[in-house]
Design an enzyme around this catalytic site. Structure first.
Site, PDB file in Angstrom:
ATOM      1  N   GLY A   1       0.830  -1.195   0.000  1.00 17.86           N
ATOM      2  CA  GLY A   1       0.000   0.000   0.000  1.00 17.86           C
ATOM      3  C   GLY A   1       0.866   1.247   0.000  1.00 17.86           C
ATOM      4  N   GLU A   2       0.373   2.317   0.606  1.00 15.43           N
ATOM      5  CA  GLU A   2       1.027   3.624   0.737  1.00 15.43           C
ATOM      6  C   GLU A   2       1.497   4.221  -0.589  1.00 15.43           C
ATOM      7  OE1 GLU A   2       5.611   2.890   2.310  1.00 15.43           O
ATOM      8  OE2 GLU A   2       3.993   2.484   3.736  1.00 15.43           O
ATOM      9  N   GLY A   3       0.895   3.779  -1.698  1.00 17.07           N
ATOM     10  CA  GLY A   3       1.252   4.321  -3.005  1.00 17.07           C
ATOM     11  C   GLY A   3       2.519   3.745  -3.595  1.00 17.07           C
TER      12      GLY A   3
END
Length: 343
Positions: free
Chosen positions: A310-312
């Site tokens: 996640g988190e880009g």
């Protein structure tokens, strides 16, 4: 073709529906010009494969035959969820706040990836200390708050980015994403629930039970995709939907990250199947339902690295490929310029 907006009711979602109904389309002349240039670059036709498609895609959505990626921006939206208290993640909700501090310190994975590819990073904290209600017991938002969070997400494109990469952070949000997908597409809870950040068998059982119960709670209320988002979503999903919509209106191509971001995007797609035409899928994650969701949305991932962070991070990694696609498109010589015989 955009979906016809329903009759105005004066409710907050009317503004969102109007924005979806008025989305601009691509610049087909710019796309055609980009493909024409590709046909005369010093390479066999199609030799750069997907890179050629990416360059033409950016041309169409930036509205110029010679697209550019000079100011890519990775935006991470962070939120917390009441359903996390049901033990649907191996990590406590406090980790969301702790990760905000890690992003600020420049020590998360996405910080390093952004630095590698010279992409900006912005993190939007969405009332992290105040979780949304547990979706097993109550809707995540009222309509006004959901619409307001979508509107807040539209700020992601401020500052002149020419490529917007979207990520998220929020313990429990793969449960919320699974509930949104189950609400949009049916099937079973098991179809949409995966291991997230590393759930064991007991955590998986709690996730499945939570998703099943949340959708059952809202039976008969999920025909409208915005109601699916309002009842089953979370702040970061609503903000991501707003960012995608704002980027479309500003002609900024979008790169989607993993399962949670794609679930938020699916809400817009359910409203209008053309709503994600300006989007690229940065990667396909290890979350089992992400691949199925991308296939449903007809989005082909740029990368497949087995990531589940996640988190880009996956979207940020894709920036490197996208930059290379644009560099080849704009920097290579044509056969005529290079004095090379064209076949």
């Amino acid at each position: 073709m955009s979906a016809s907006p329903p009759a105005a009711t004066g409710l907050p979602f009317d503004d969102i529906r109007a924005l979806v109904a008025s989305m601009p389309g691509p610049d087909e002349a710019a796309r055609a010009a980009a493909w024409e240039r590709q046909a005369h670059l010093v390479k066999p036709p199609g030799a750069l494969g997907r890179l050629e498609e990416i360059a033409a895609h950016l041309a169409a959505w930036q509205g110029k035959a010679m697209p550019q990626v000079l100011r890519p921006m990775v935006v991470v939206f962070a939120g917390t969820h009441g359903v996390a208290e049901r033990g649907v993640s191996p990590y406590p909700s406090a980790v969301t706040r702790q990760m905000m501090d890690t992003f600020t310190a420049g020590k998360a994975a996405v910080n390093q990836i952004c630095a590698t590819f010279e992409a900006g990073l912005r993190v939007f904290e969405l009332a992290v200390d105040h979780p949304t209600p547990d979706i097993v017991e109550a809707p995540a938002f009222d309509e006004r708050t959901c619409a307001g969070t979508i509107a807040f997400g539209m700020q992601a494109i401020s500052g002149g980015a020419d490529l917007l990469c979207l990520g998220e952070m929020g313990i429990g949000n793969t449960t919320v994403a699974a509930a949104v997908c189950h609400g949009l597409y049916g099937g079973t809870a098991e179809d949409w629930v995966g291991a997230g950040t590393g759930a064991d068998e007991a955590v998986m059982a709690r996730k499945i039970a939570a998703v099943r119960a949340a959708v059952a709670l809202n039976e008969g209320q999920l025909a409208d995709p915005l109601e699916v988002l309002r009842r089953l979503g979370g702040r970061e999903l609503a903000a991501i939907a707003g960012a995608i919509l704002a980027a479309r209106h500003e002609k900024v191509p979008v790169v989607l990250d993993g399962y949670v971001v794609t679930a938020a995007a699916a809400v817009l797609h359910a409203m209008d199947p053309s709503a994600l035409d300006h989007c690229l899928a940065g990667h396909v994650s290890a979350e089992k339902a992400h691949r199925a969701l991308l296939e449903r949305l007809r989005l082909r991932p740029i990368l497949d690295l087995g990531m589940r962070l996640g988190e880009g991070s996956g979207a940020a990694l894709a920036v490197g490929v996208i930059k290379a696609a644009v560099a080849c498109h704009t920097g290579m010589a044509t056969f005529a310029e290079a004095g090379v015989s064209e076949g």
